[in-house]
Design an enzyme around this catalytic site. Sequence first.
Site, short mmCIF file in Angstrom:
data_model
loop_
_atom_site.label_atom_id
_atom_site.label_comp_id
_atom_site.label_asym_id
_atom_site.label_seq_id
_atom_site.Cartn_x
_atom_site.Cartn_y
_atom_site.Cartn_z
CD GLU A 1 -42.67 76.09 -19.07
OE1 GLU A 1 -43.08 75.04 -18.55
OE2 GLU A 1 -43.33 76.74 -19.91
CD GLU B 1 -46.86 79.12 -17.42
OE1 GLU B 1 -46.07 78.97 -18.36
OE2 GLU B 1 -46.50 79.51 -16.28
#
Length: 260
Positions: free
Chosen positions: A113, A133
Amino acid sequence: MRARPYEFITVAHEGRLTLLTIDRPAAFNALNAAAHEEMAAAFDAFAADDDQWVAIVTGAGKAFCAGHDLKQQAAGGGLVTPSTGFGGLTARFDLTKPVIAAVNGVAMGGGFELALACDVVVASSTAVFALPEPKVGLAALAGGMQRLPRAIGTKRAMALMLTGRQVPAREGLDLGFVTEVVEGDPLPAARAFAAEILACSPMSVRATKEAVLRGLDVPLEQALGEQWDYPAMRRMLASEDAVEGPAAFAAKRPPVWAGR
């Protein structure tokens, strides 16, 4: 070159270039709470320094950034990040100065990210990206679920995000979230990109970045009309650089950018 002391990152100034290196190699440069705060402070300083026009972010050792320090979370440390987002960058929406990611190894979770929040991504051929995740009961809450679909399209992004699959750098280049893949250390190529950007007016560069990012979420006609009133665009149009550029072109000489 000037350097500032931090515990978990290093920051060096090379002329008008800021080089920010995450320095937790034993943890694959995963960010704990203190590292997040240091990153946020470093980006605050970069944003506020009129003498710094471009930044590169990279990692020490064999990793770019492995995301959040999950050991800290497991010990009760939580997932708290600065108000400016993961690594002090992913929610910093008012930064018009360009940031280049030099991805030298794994970029997992928040590390991916962080790279997605940069304007240019130069990756080593051995770099690997993933948003894993879901494999640990979490979600990519630092912009991955928003930026990756914008970068490569919803269906391809879903295939990566719903599985947590690891993506090698060259596939990232084909998909479109990597700008360039190089053999070995990506830092020289990142510096080359920075040099090309630094050859341009910083006022123009900032106006361009702002107009592109703000124009992504509105209709084309609206973006074309509103761009004249964007803050960085107004500063560019009223700047010394807007006078210097045409004057240098007419005189057949290199421009001398003032950055104001």
